[in-house]
Design a protein around this motif. Sequence first.
Motif, PDB file in Angstrom:
ATOM      1  N   SER A 113       0.803  -1.220   0.000  1.00 33.05           N
ATOM      2  CA  SER A 113       0.000   0.000   0.000  1.00 33.05           C
ATOM      3  C   SER A 113       0.838   1.274   0.000  1.00 33.05           C
ATOM      4  O   SER A 113       0.415   2.305  -0.520  1.00 33.05           O
ATOM      5  CB  SER A 113      -0.937   0.013   1.205  1.00 33.05           C
ATOM      6  N   VAL A 116       1.244   3.484  -3.182  1.00 38.80           N
ATOM      7  CA  VAL A 116       0.211   4.440  -3.618  1.00 38.80           C
ATOM      8  C   VAL A 116      -0.222   5.332  -2.464  1.00 38.80           C
ATOM      9  O   VAL A 116      -0.925   6.313  -2.658  1.00 38.80           O
ATOM     10  CB  VAL A 116      -1.003   3.729  -4.238  1.00 38.80           C
ATOM     11  N   PRO A 118      -2.346   5.380   0.470  1.00 39.29           N
ATOM     12  CA  PRO A 118      -3.679   5.831   0.867  1.00 39.29           C
ATOM     13  C   PRO A 118      -3.616   6.555   2.205  1.00 39.29           C
ATOM     14  O   PRO A 118      -2.615   6.472   2.930  1.00 39.29           O
ATOM     15  CB  PRO A 118      -4.472   4.520   0.967  1.00 39.29           C
ATOM     16  N   ALA A 133      -2.484   7.462  -5.970  1.00 37.73           N
ATOM     17  CA  ALA A 133      -3.739   6.946  -6.519  1.00 37.73           C
ATOM     18  C   ALA A 133      -4.894   7.778  -5.981  1.00 37.73           C
ATOM     19  O   ALA A 133      -5.019   7.982  -4.770  1.00 37.73           O
ATOM     20  CB  ALA A 133      -3.934   5.473  -6.153  1.00 37.73           C
ATOM     21  N   GLN A 220      -7.774   3.459   1.922  1.00 33.51           N
ATOM     22  CA  GLN A 220      -7.148   2.149   1.795  1.00 33.51           C
ATOM     23  C   GLN A 220      -6.753   1.966   0.332  1.00 33.51           C
ATOM     24  O   GLN A 220      -7.095   2.783  -0.524  1.00 33.51           O
ATOM     25  CB  GLN A 220      -8.109   1.044   2.229  1.00 33.51           C
ATOM     26  N   SER A 221      -6.039   0.881   0.033  1.00 30.17           N
ATOM     27  CA  SER A 221      -5.593   0.665  -1.338  1.00 30.17           C
ATOM     28  C   SER A 221      -6.462  -0.364  -2.051  1.00 30.17           C
ATOM     29  O   SER A 221      -7.433  -0.014  -2.725  1.00 30.17           O
ATOM     30  CB  SER A 221      -4.124   0.247  -1.356  1.00 30.17           C
ATOM     31  N   GLU A 222      -6.170  -1.655  -1.872  1.00 33.21           N
ATOM     32  CA  GLU A 222      -6.888  -2.664  -2.654  1.00 33.21           C
ATOM     33  C   GLU A 222      -8.375  -2.686  -2.342  1.00 33.21           C
ATOM     34  O   GLU A 222      -9.191  -3.003  -3.208  1.00 33.21           O
ATOM     35  CB  GLU A 222      -6.276  -4.057  -2.438  1.00 33.21           C
ATOM     36  N   LEU A 225      -9.446   0.223  -4.736  1.00 35.06           N
ATOM     37  CA  LEU A 225      -9.098   0.117  -6.157  1.00 35.06           C
ATOM     38  C   LEU A 225      -9.865  -0.994  -6.860  1.00 35.06           C
ATOM     39  O   LEU A 225     -10.181  -0.880  -8.046  1.00 35.06           O
ATOM     40  CB  LEU A 225      -7.586  -0.121  -6.307  1.00 35.06           C
ATOM     41  N   THR A 245      -6.428  -3.709 -12.386  1.00 35.66           N
ATOM     42  CA  THR A 245      -6.289  -4.081 -10.988  1.00 35.66           C
ATOM     43  C   THR A 245      -6.642  -5.557 -10.822  1.00 35.66           C
ATOM     44  O   THR A 245      -7.275  -6.154 -11.692  1.00 35.66           O
ATOM     45  CB  THR A 245      -7.219  -3.235 -10.096  1.00 35.66           C
TER      46      THR A 245
END
Length: 249
Positions: A113, A116, A118, A133, A220-222, A225, A245
Amino acid sequence: YGALAAALDAELRFAFEVDVGLHRGGFSSPAEIKALTIPKGLRCEGIMAYEAHAPEIPGLFGGAAKALKQASAKAAEFVAVLGPDQRRILNIGGSRTALLHGSGVANEVSIGSAFVLPKDFDTPGLDGFQPAAFIATSILKALDPVLPGPAAVSRTLQALGLFPRKGCYLYGGKWMAEPVFPKGMKPNGLVGLSSNQQFMGLPAGANVKPGDYAFLRPTQSEAVLQHFGAIAVFSDGRIVEFWPTLPMG
């Protein structure tokens, strides 16, 4: 896994997940690993440790530094029960902790993470990273907002600073993200959140119109995304390519 290796007539390499203080799972004691008989067809490559709890430990209990030191010491105990040929992967860390480690038994760290960055990863160990991101979404409407009911209610709440004098509606909404542009844009509790048309309050001097873009920074990232399509890579003033992704699940 032993049965799978036998069925495939192949060697499968693995690493033990070990608990170094997070208590999310994995082997809790080196003795548990030492007592195991590894089935034919499996080859131990090392351990995977994770200490995401460390930055959250209050100073009263030693803070992050003590928790990281304890996690490293615990990881070393697990490594000690492995054979010399079982130590290729000695992994520790996550995005918020990996760069806080000094010397230790680990020979690799895990970072995801942080690349990017977050909002939830704005921590001291990642001072050199920058957010990479963002969610870009269209402004559908720009207006002088009025709450349902008597107009006097809206005017009173605006005078008290509880309801904005300018606002807009975004395409989509209710993401795990915080607004960053237009500057000063923010949600309002009186209107609430919506995953359809998200209302956002704006500063009195904001100059936006339908078709403009608003930007939000994921927390957050995933987790965020994966709710969208491919990432549009913006460089030198234009979109240069698209990165897919990983799928959900």
